[in-house]
Write a protein that holds these residues in place. Structure first.
Motif, PDB file in Angstrom:
ATOM      1  N   ALA A  21     -73.349 -25.103 -23.237  1.00  0.00           N
ATOM      2  CA  ALA A  21     -74.768 -24.868 -22.983  1.00  0.00           C
ATOM      3  C   ALA A  21     -75.515 -24.374 -24.221  1.00  0.00           C
ATOM      4  O   ALA A  21     -76.742 -24.301 -24.219  1.00  0.00           O
ATOM      5  CB  ALA A  21     -74.952 -23.883 -21.835  1.00  0.00           C
ATOM      6  N   GLU A  22     -74.787 -24.024 -25.266  1.00  0.00           N
ATOM      7  CA  GLU A  22     -75.410 -23.733 -26.549  1.00  0.00           C
ATOM      8  C   GLU A  22     -74.411 -24.058 -27.652  1.00  0.00           C
ATOM      9  O   GLU A  22     -73.199 -24.145 -27.414  1.00  0.00           O
ATOM     10  CB  GLU A  22     -75.871 -22.280 -26.649  1.00  0.00           C
ATOM     11  N   VAL A  23     -74.927 -24.281 -28.848  1.00  0.00           N
ATOM     12  CA  VAL A  23     -74.060 -24.479 -30.016  1.00  0.00           C
ATOM     13  C   VAL A  23     -74.483 -23.496 -31.091  1.00  0.00           C
ATOM     14  O   VAL A  23     -75.620 -23.042 -31.148  1.00  0.00           O
ATOM     15  CB  VAL A  23     -74.112 -25.929 -30.550  1.00  0.00           C
ATOM     16  N   GLY A  24     -73.539 -23.152 -31.954  1.00  0.00           N
ATOM     17  CA  GLY A  24     -73.810 -22.172 -32.983  1.00  0.00           C
ATOM     18  C   GLY A  24     -73.398 -20.783 -32.519  1.00  0.00           C
ATOM     19  O   GLY A  24     -72.609 -20.638 -31.588  1.00  0.00           O
ATOM     20  N   PRO A  25     -73.895 -19.752 -33.157  1.00  0.00           N
ATOM     21  CA  PRO A  25     -74.935 -19.789 -34.192  1.00  0.00           C
ATOM     22  C   PRO A  25     -74.397 -20.110 -35.578  1.00  0.00           C
ATOM     23  O   PRO A  25     -73.239 -19.846 -35.874  1.00  0.00           O
ATOM     24  CB  PRO A  25     -75.486 -18.358 -34.155  1.00  0.00           C
ATOM     25  N   LEU A  26     -75.271 -20.687 -36.402  1.00  0.00           N
ATOM     26  CA  LEU A  26     -74.966 -20.910 -37.805  1.00  0.00           C
ATOM     27  C   LEU A  26     -76.126 -20.398 -38.652  1.00  0.00           C
ATOM     28  O   LEU A  26     -77.284 -20.462 -38.234  1.00  0.00           O
ATOM     29  CB  LEU A  26     -74.744 -22.399 -38.079  1.00  0.00           C
ATOM     30  N   PRO A  27     -75.823 -19.864 -39.846  1.00  0.00           N
ATOM     31  CA  PRO A  27     -76.890 -19.311 -40.695  1.00  0.00           C
ATOM     32  C   PRO A  27     -77.815 -20.401 -41.203  1.00  0.00           C
ATOM     33  O   PRO A  27     -77.391 -21.531 -41.464  1.00  0.00           O
ATOM     34  CB  PRO A  27     -76.115 -18.653 -41.843  1.00  0.00           C
ATOM     35  N   ARG A  28     -79.092 -20.030 -41.383  1.00  0.00           N
ATOM     36  CA  ARG A  28     -80.092 -20.975 -41.874  1.00  0.00           C
ATOM     37  C   ARG A  28     -80.944 -20.327 -42.951  1.00  0.00           C
ATOM     38  O   ARG A  28     -81.244 -19.132 -42.896  1.00  0.00           O
ATOM     39  CB  ARG A  28     -81.007 -21.423 -40.731  1.00  0.00           C
TER      40      ARG A  28
ATOM     41  N   LEU B  82     -85.161 -32.037 -51.513  1.00  0.00           N
ATOM     42  CA  LEU B  82     -86.539 -31.588 -51.360  1.00  0.00           C
ATOM     43  C   LEU B  82     -86.881 -31.374 -49.881  1.00  0.00           C
ATOM     44  O   LEU B  82     -87.589 -30.426 -49.529  1.00  0.00           O
ATOM     45  CB  LEU B  82     -87.511 -32.580 -52.001  1.00  0.00           C
ATOM     46  N   GLN B  83     -86.373 -32.231 -49.007  1.00  0.00           N
ATOM     47  CA  GLN B  83     -86.598 -32.045 -47.571  1.00  0.00           C
ATOM     48  C   GLN B  83     -86.051 -30.705 -47.084  1.00  0.00           C
ATOM     49  O   GLN B  83     -86.547 -30.151 -46.101  1.00  0.00           O
ATOM     50  CB  GLN B  83     -85.939 -33.170 -46.778  1.00  0.00           C
ATOM     51  N   THR B  84     -85.046 -30.207 -47.753  1.00  0.00           N
ATOM     52  CA  THR B  84     -84.406 -28.947 -47.349  1.00  0.00           C
ATOM     53  C   THR B  84     -84.690 -27.822 -48.345  1.00  0.00           C
ATOM     54  O   THR B  84     -83.943 -26.849 -48.409  1.00  0.00           O
ATOM     55  CB  THR B  84     -82.888 -29.162 -47.203  1.00  0.00           C
TER      56      THR B  84
ATOM     57  N   TRP C 238     -75.868 -30.414 -40.633  1.00  0.00           N
ATOM     58  CA  TRP C 238     -77.305 -30.181 -40.616  1.00  0.00           C
ATOM     59  C   TRP C 238     -77.639 -28.759 -41.076  1.00  0.00           C
ATOM     60  O   TRP C 238     -78.539 -28.556 -41.901  1.00  0.00           O
ATOM     61  CB  TRP C 238     -77.847 -30.419 -39.207  1.00  0.00           C
ATOM     62  N   ALA C 239     -76.912 -27.794 -40.542  1.00  0.00           N
ATOM     63  CA  ALA C 239     -77.200 -26.395 -40.873  1.00  0.00           C
ATOM     64  C   ALA C 239     -76.994 -26.116 -42.359  1.00  0.00           C
ATOM     65  O   ALA C 239     -77.641 -25.231 -42.927  1.00  0.00           O
ATOM     66  CB  ALA C 239     -76.327 -25.467 -40.035  1.00  0.00           C
ATOM     67  N   SER C 240     -76.118 -26.882 -43.001  1.00  0.00           N
ATOM     68  CA  SER C 240     -75.905 -26.721 -44.442  1.00  0.00           C
ATOM     69  C   SER C 240     -76.706 -27.733 -45.253  1.00  0.00           C
ATOM     70  O   SER C 240     -76.421 -27.977 -46.424  1.00  0.00           O
ATOM     71  CB  SER C 240     -74.415 -26.844 -44.776  1.00  0.00           C
TER      72      SER C 240
END
Length: 789
Positions: free
Chosen positions: A691-698, A528-530, A758-760
């Motif tokens: 300096a950045e992570v990802g990108p991953l789909p959301r 439910l949180q997601t 987290w992204a999934s």
């Protein structure tokens, strides 16, 4: 195999064990509270030193000291909003033990800073991937400091309490935006910009001239309260809000209560939150706080579980002054004139001369704008500048509560920000308690700026018990999502809390799900949180039933949307089309249509800019739904829907190609958090890969329970990087998430190891018992008092 590290830490009375589990959560075991909080500060610095240093510098107004002249204006703004009162009164406001806890915590930070500044070699068993100093020894100094060319600073305990500008506070931005819209366009246009709950009269306060308020009146306020390196940052109170709920034993699969909380803030690298387990005689608390603060604010202590969302108390007002024609620093008050207080400060500047600056204050607060040519000045009155109002530091008063009654009693001291606290205990008790210092305004309600001449003063604050609360609700559950949740009959006229609540969309979806069945589990709470069901889509889709188009591409789009289940999943083609249509074409079309008769064709675009929400901000679909449901005597709504949908199809094809089978929401909507280094000097040069992570789909959007607001380029900027579900009484069954990882040091494996999960929409066990912690431990740290010579 478990790695082991040891440190000699000045100030400790006895050794402290820190067991780091496989998810990067440190479990600290100490023989006294003083040692525990010193170890917490040391460990926070071990994992998050650059973040801590930046937090302190931004809050105290010391950015220019290390980043140069371009940050002088930010520093001056930050200094205006520091706590400047008596420190004895400040510490006393939080309750017993807070000052001692904070001093221990800061001593721990300073012990790690000293380790870095003195160039001491790292212990013999360093963490994997750790860097080396100029002598080839492993070094504890995070790489950002070497890259930017300055050392971490030492702290004072007072820094933690004096810094106020990092919190979430309300409703200054809304009252100013409202006044400017009224000034330029009138109430009917303001009604299209923001829903007020309950609706209230917008009569301009007697003595207030809206024409004197400049468009940039809050520029200094925004400089003080927004990170200068945060690209495209939405104003802080315009992010997605938060969700929390409690379920009584009769509504769960185990017969134990469940508590869920997912606070929504900016999606950052490193995360805003830091999880820790703090154990000493009389205290055994686990959960999340902000890394620069001692203690835990969201979690459980083996007796009570607790979690909060924003309860948007109106704790701010803009005061407008008439200044003396011959003295711009004197303002009319009562029957005479008062002089502003002037504080002279020196801002150190790297590579340049120190800058002398004057900070001015009225009886109400810091002066943020002066217009001597109009005989006007403007100051901010903020409850959060008073004693006991440092954001979240008040959690020290409740984190060791041993019963629901002790917890609610401790919340009586809570000051800022306003919070919906939910709580649950193993005996089955669940409850909701809103808390926060609510100014009493007699005869006015804070929806607009007011003259500073003495007619509009606060008359203290509501008593802590004046707000309604709930314990053991009949429905067996209670949820909050920043919506207007004061019960029917609440005296809004006599005791206004605010008229600027968040949209109820997330709450309505939570309520729908929570009421639908019994037998809830912790895993179902995470789902439910997601949750990515879009209630705006559910409202809009039925309007497509009778629409027809002669254009094949639009007919295909209509068919795609009609077959869609209104879930904004990352793999959905319809979700991509709907979000592009709804936010970028349908909403502007509806607002243009409503604005045309109000402002005339020549001013429609100007008014549209005023009422459209900022990119990346949370939005209120109720305005759109009201416009869609309005009478349509001319039959223009259908053509407007089709025309805007055709535009959306064009844009979707430009972004994702001509084949709808290849479209997906996650191709556009992605998480790619960036380190502050990307927005800090030195300018130019290649940034490190970390300096950045990802990108991953959301999946999701700012309208879904699994909140995921996004910028113009569709990159997620807000949402729940931290989530928690507590299995109350069977504590090891609790679940959590903290992305992209627990550590802020890119050399440590826990820097981004949770990002993909987290992204999934995943979660990990939040283990609590010593037996379970030992089983999951991957790194053992020992802190010991230094040996005496």
């Amino acid at each position: 195999m478990t790695d082991a590290t040891s440190y000699d830490v000045p100030g400790l009375g006895s050794p402290v064990e820190i067991l780091v589990d496989r998810w990067g959560i440190p479990h600290l075991y100490a023989s006294s509270r003083a040692d525990l909080f010193l170890a917490q500060g040391f460990n926070a610095a071990r994992d998050r030193l650059f973040q801590l240093d930046l937090w302190r510098r931004r809050g105290l107004g010391l950015l220019a000291e290390v980043f140069g002249e371009r940050y002088v204006e930010h520093d001056r703004a930050a200094r205006l909003f520091l706590y400047r009162g008596d420190m004895a009164e400040e510490w006393a406001a939080y309750g017993p033990g807070t000052e001692a806890m904070t001093r221990s915590f800061v001593a721990g930070i300073n012990a790690y800073v000293a380790l870095c500044r003195e160039g001491a070699p790292h212990p013999a068993s360093p963490l994997p991937g750790e860097g080396r100093d100029r002598h080839g020894e492993t070094s504890p100094l995070p790489p950002e400091f070497a890259r930017l060319g300055y050392p971490p600073a030492y702290w004072e305990a007072e820094d933690v309490a004096r810094i106020r500008s990092h919190g979430l506070f309300y409703n200054l931005q809304d009252e100013v935006a409202r006044s400017l819209t009224l000034r330029d366009f009138g109430r009917d246009v303001e009604d299209l910009r923001k829903v007020r709950e309950p609706d209230t009269d917008l009569t301009v306060p007697e003595g207030l001239d809206l024409d004197v308020i400049p468009d940039d009146v809050l520029r200094t306020y925004h400089l003080a309260t927004t990170s200068p390196w945060s690209e495209g940052a939405a104003p802080r109170q315009d992010l997605d809000g938060s969700n929390n709920w409690v379920l009584s034993p009769g509504r769960t699969a185990t017969g134990r209560p469940l508590l869920a909380n997912d606070p929504h803030r900016a999606v950052t690298l490193p995360s805003l939150r830091y999880l820790a387990h703090l154990s000493a005689p009389g205290l055994d608390v686990i959960g999340a706080g902000e890394p620069a603060l001692p203690g835990v604010s969201i979690g459980h202590n083996g007796h009570v579980a607790f979690g909060f969302t924003i309860f948007p108390v109106d704790q701010e007002d803009l005061y407008v002054y008439r200044t003396h024609p011959r003295d711009p620093h004197a303002y009319a008050y009562g029957d005479g004139w008062e002089h502003m207080t002037c504080v002279n400060e020196t801002i150190p500047v790297r590579g340049g001369e120190p800058v002398e600056t004057e900070l001015r204050f009225t009886r109400h607060g810091p002066v943020v704008r002066e217009l001597p040519e109009k005989q006007a000045a403007f100051a901010v009155r903020a409850a959060w500048l008073g004693p006991g109002m440092a954001p979240y530091l008040g959690s020290a008063g409740y984190m060791d509560a041993d019963s629901p009654d002790a917890f609610t009693a401790a919340m009586g001291r809570w000051g800022a920000p306003g919070e919906n606290q939910v709580y649950a205990a193993p005996d089955g008790t669940v409850g909701w308690l809103p808390a926060g210092r609510v100014p009493v305004r007699r005869g006015w309600n804070g929806t607009l700026p007011v003259p500073g001449d003495g007619r509009y003063e606060w008359d203290g604050f509501l008593d802590p018990g004046a707000l309604p609360s709930v314990r053991d609700p009949e429905e067996g559950w209670f949820a909050t999502a920043n919506q207007m949740n004061l019960p029917p009959g609440y005296p809004h006229g006599e005791q206004p809390v605010t008229h600027d609540w968040y949209a109820p969309t997330r709450y309505e979806r939570c309520a729908e799900a929570l009421a639908a069945h019994d037998g809830w589990t912790a895993e179902e709470c995470v789902r439910l949180q997601t949750d990515h069901v879009s209630l705006p889509a559910r409202h809009v889709l039925p309007l497509l039933a009778g629409l027809e188009s002669t254009e094949p591409r639009v007919r295909a789009a209509l068919d795609l949307l009609r077959r869609w289940d209104a879930e904004l999943t990352a793999d959905s083609a319809a979700a991509a089309l709907f979000e592009i249509w709804y936010r970028r074409h349908l909403r502007p079309a509806l607002l243009r249509r409503a604005l045309l008769p109000l402002v005339g064709e020549g001013r429609v675009e100007e008014a549209l800019k005023r009422v459209l929400p900022a990119e990346g901000a949370s939005t209120d679909a109720r305005v759109d739904m009201r416009l869609l449901a309005a009478p349509d005597p001319d039959g223009t709504l259908g053509p407007a829907l089709l025309a805007s949908l055709a535009e959306a199809v064009d844009e979707t094809e430009e972004l994702l190609g001509a084949d709808p089978a290849a479209w997906s929401w996650g191709t556009l909507h992605r998480a790619q958090p960036r380190h502050p280094l990307t927005g800090l000097p030195p300018d130019g040069g290649e940034l490190p890969a970390w300096a950045e992570v990802g990108p991953l789909p959301r999946g999701g959007s700012g309208d879904t329970v699994g909140a995921a607001s996004y910028l113009a380029d569709f990159r997620q900027n807000g949402g729940a990087s931290f989530r928690m579900v507590v299995d109350v009484g069977a504590w090891d069954g609790s679940l959590a998430m903290n992305a992209p990882g627990q550590s802020g040091d890119p050399r440590i494996p826990h820097y981004a190891d949770l990002f993909a999960d987290w992204a999934s929409d995943g979660a990990f066990p939040l283990v609590y018992s010593r037996e379970r912690v030992e089983r999951e431990t991957t790194h053992r740290i020992t802190l010991t008092p230094p040996r005496q010579p």
